[in-house]
Design a protein around this motif. Sequence first.
Motif, PDB file in Angstrom:
ATOM      1  N   THR A 189      46.242  37.057  49.583  1.00  0.00           N
ATOM      2  CA  THR A 189      45.130  37.206  48.644  1.00  0.00           C
ATOM      3  C   THR A 189      45.595  38.099  47.513  1.00  0.00           C
ATOM      4  O   THR A 189      46.110  39.186  47.745  1.00  0.00           O
ATOM      5  CB  THR A 189      43.921  37.832  49.341  1.00  0.00           C
ATOM      6  OG1 THR A 189      43.614  37.063  50.492  1.00  0.00           O
ATOM      7  CG2 THR A 189      42.721  37.859  48.420  1.00  0.00           C
ATOM      8  N   LEU A 194      44.884  39.895  43.651  1.00  0.00           N
ATOM      9  CA  LEU A 194      43.819  40.384  42.787  1.00  0.00           C
ATOM     10  C   LEU A 194      44.229  40.107  41.341  1.00  0.00           C
ATOM     11  O   LEU A 194      45.320  40.487  40.917  1.00  0.00           O
ATOM     12  CB  LEU A 194      43.619  41.880  43.023  1.00  0.00           C
ATOM     13  CG  LEU A 194      42.350  42.503  42.469  1.00  0.00           C
ATOM     14  CD1 LEU A 194      41.133  41.882  43.099  1.00  0.00           C
ATOM     15  CD2 LEU A 194      42.355  44.003  42.724  1.00  0.00           C
ATOM     16  N   ALA A 247      39.450  37.760  43.476  1.00  0.00           N
ATOM     17  CA  ALA A 247      40.363  37.773  44.608  1.00  0.00           C
ATOM     18  C   ALA A 247      40.679  36.325  44.922  1.00  0.00           C
ATOM     19  O   ALA A 247      39.793  35.561  45.279  1.00  0.00           O
ATOM     20  CB  ALA A 247      39.719  38.450  45.799  1.00  0.00           C
TER      21      ALA A 247
END
Lengths: 277, 293, 387
Positions: free
Chosen positions: C234, C236, C261
């Motif tokens: 994941t 950002l 995200a």
Amino acid sequence: MPLDTSSYSLALLRVDGRRWNELRRINAQIRTQAAADGSSYLEMGHTKVMCVVTGPSEPFGPARVGRTGAGAGATAGASGGEAGVVVSIVVAGFSSVDRKRRGRGDKRIQELQSTISSALAASLHTHLFPHSTISISLHVLSQDGSLLAALINAATLACVDAGIPMTDYVAACTAGSTSTYAANDESADPLLDLNHQEEQELPGLTVATLGDSDRVAVLVCESRVQVSRLEGMLAVGVDGCKQVRAILDRVVRDKGRKMVQEGTVQKGVGLEDMEVD
Amino acid sequence: MPREAEPSLNEKQFVIQALQSNLRLDGRKFDQYRPLEVSFGEQYGVVEVKLGKTRILAKASAEVTVPYVDRPLDGIFTIATELSPMASPAFEVNRPTETEVLLSRLLEKTVRRSGALDTESLCLVAGQKCWHVRVDVHILSHDGDLIDAACFATVASLRHFRKPDTSIENGVLTVYTPAEREPVPLGWLHSPFCVTWSFYGDEGEIAVLDATWLEEAVRVGSCTISLNRHGEICQIAKLGGTPVEALSLLQCTSIALVRVKEFSALLDKKLAEDAKRRDRGGLLAELSAENDR
Amino acid sequence: MSSQHVLLSPAELSYLHASLSLQPLPLRPDGRSPTQFRPLVAETGILPGTNGSARICFADGTEAIVGVKAEVERTVQPFTQDTQTTQDEGETPAEDERRKEEVGGSDWVEMTVEIPGYRDDDPTTVFLGQMLQEALLADGEFTKRLRINGRFHWKIYLDILLISPPLSYPLPLLSLTTHLALLSARLPRLKSEGDEDPLFDDDWAASTYVYPRDNNKKDGKDGNNKVVARPPVTLLVMAVGNNIIFDPAREELAVADVALAVSVGEETTTTTTQTGGDDDVDMEEGSTPGKRRLRLLSVRTIDPPSRLTPPGVPNATNTAYTAPTGTAEAKTQDGARTLETERVEGVWKAPRGGAKVMVMAALVAKVLEKGGVADEVLDGLEAVDLG
């Protein structure tokens, strides 16, 4: 699984092959984390803990304090003329053999937090930092007995790294006795530094002393034991603390020497100045 | 969150200076307890303990319940402590303070973990039915040394308590009312008592027993030692505070043992007095005579 | 989250915003390029007491440790096989013959996030945990690996500890650490067969990896499957003006217009391509074997702390500031209107409203770009020695 202590009387060796007065291998590092004011990592055998110290700093706003609530645990000398020492312990779910989750509301954890907080508050010069907070956050990564002792040692190292003035090291270790409480057996030997198996089966206590003295800051015994055995266990424990103190001192000095060699700090400057980097 | 009112600087100084010249405000010796009063209630298991102005009420009760899955052969034993706003405005309901957490941990370690109550005897049908013995400790008034008084009250209430008699016939469990069969005492193994030392001075060289609230407020450290009269340590807790010489801790332990023996004798005497008071003859006497066999 | 309490003045915020929205390239406070990650130190297998573990330190000093524990658990038998409501989207025809053994339940994975100073039921902590879990479970590939036989499965406990205080939004750190911990996770080798009670090999050396190793290690398990699956990561991403910035530091996040995200997984098989659901984005049709094929698993918007920052006061409304012309009264009236409506150059105002669809699309596309950031991160993670 009951611990087989029968072999002890023959070879005088414990389950992990140590003699009665041997510590497990202690491996410690300080300044493990760049962002923190002070940090440390400590292994006592298979017990592994990490510590991060923030502060002394302005206390968190009331909103923060309210939210952390009981979780942040114990404060000593909260407001007023001294810094409060706030300890929070996180026991990782993967730290024991069987995964068991302990909430932060757990009373055992809260007791540990309060013990560490007040043990360190007695050594740290908290009166130099009025209206501020020293926040100590401890993480238990792996447990194999002597947890409280490891936590105290790690917290001491991290406070040294954070450059908080203190009287001396608070060094801790455990001591036990070779036979169970039921047997009133005079020949029982004291043991130094219990591992998890020994802690489960044998009576034991955790001692923390201040520096090289015989002065006991923490004494916790949670098992039934004859009063006559206390003296032997305490003597071994206090002696063990001195050994631990020597190890902690070496860790700090080695790191200091290394930092001088690498040019991170100049030789001859005080601990205070080491923080400015 | 309301905070406990702190004693003024003058008061603190006064207490400390007095202690340094071997005096206590109420004229006691350093190792002397305040008079300990014990009174039993009408019901079995209700005890009120007074230690000076500290007052504690403990009540034991029992009910039949299902044992824990991981311990099918053991009954359940819990100690619940409550520090209500009645004792001090600093205590809030449902929000355990540090004092409360430490108190309940100490009682837990002293009474429960030391195996004072035989939990195996509480089992009725393995894995299905057992007694749940519960002691509720209420702090009615707080004037120092809560731990010793609470521990005494807990032990006294458990030893005073009688649970209803039961029998099992053909797998049917019958619980008898007190009118049918005289209730039976709990399976009790040993009586542990707590003795709390408070330390004063830069090196904790002054040790005092049974500190009052004011004395507790100015102490630099404390150590609670739990023992039974057989000289077995059940628990020691010196949770931080100013470091104290190891030798003086050993000395404290041996004095504590003397005090515990006194406690033990006192409780035995009080229980015997109460038993005599209850023994009224008649039907009850007959039934209890049967039990004496 | 302390990252939400950045103590920056409106002037500082305005400066940051201006430099981050510079064209063609933003000027980041630490001099990174927009797609550059902060350097990190990673190690795996640090805790012998766990099935798998990893530790990552970012250069800014944030540090996380993840431990994986596995327990055997009895599978709850559904009433009928057809009522299973687990994710079947990422299914490939190869699995058809294994029809009856295909999926696992999402409750086979339990994730907990511990952030010092935060309660475990704190909304931020729960949200972080959910985002990480969502990404891991999104394609149903992971839970399939946990199946032992028809009656038993592994239950995986993932404990994620943030060791340092949360200096920046810890999501990428936690995700990368979880990724490595899962890669290093090993389970005992199964000795029993079929649906009998599972029996495992005591020899830890014989244990198998949850995510099988690729064949450049000599013991490649599947010869025909060149690309070995990896857990999702994941990332950002945030946007300021028209600039897209990866791995924002705390100060940068404080002026974000939008923060996302984005969870990215790797295509498991190279043989067939099947777009299962709308979450499934294939970036490269028929890419060469060996090349990584990325797919989008989930997108979540993060509420950037910039929305809570205090606005600056333009000179026009500042009564303390006396301009050479105009009376004070006229100024306040004018100013009140300006404050409501317009942006004054050089005066900070918290961003309002949502993000434009175009920006969102650009953000996602940028992540999945071939040879882009996700590729780079996965490459970087591959280089970590999984001893």
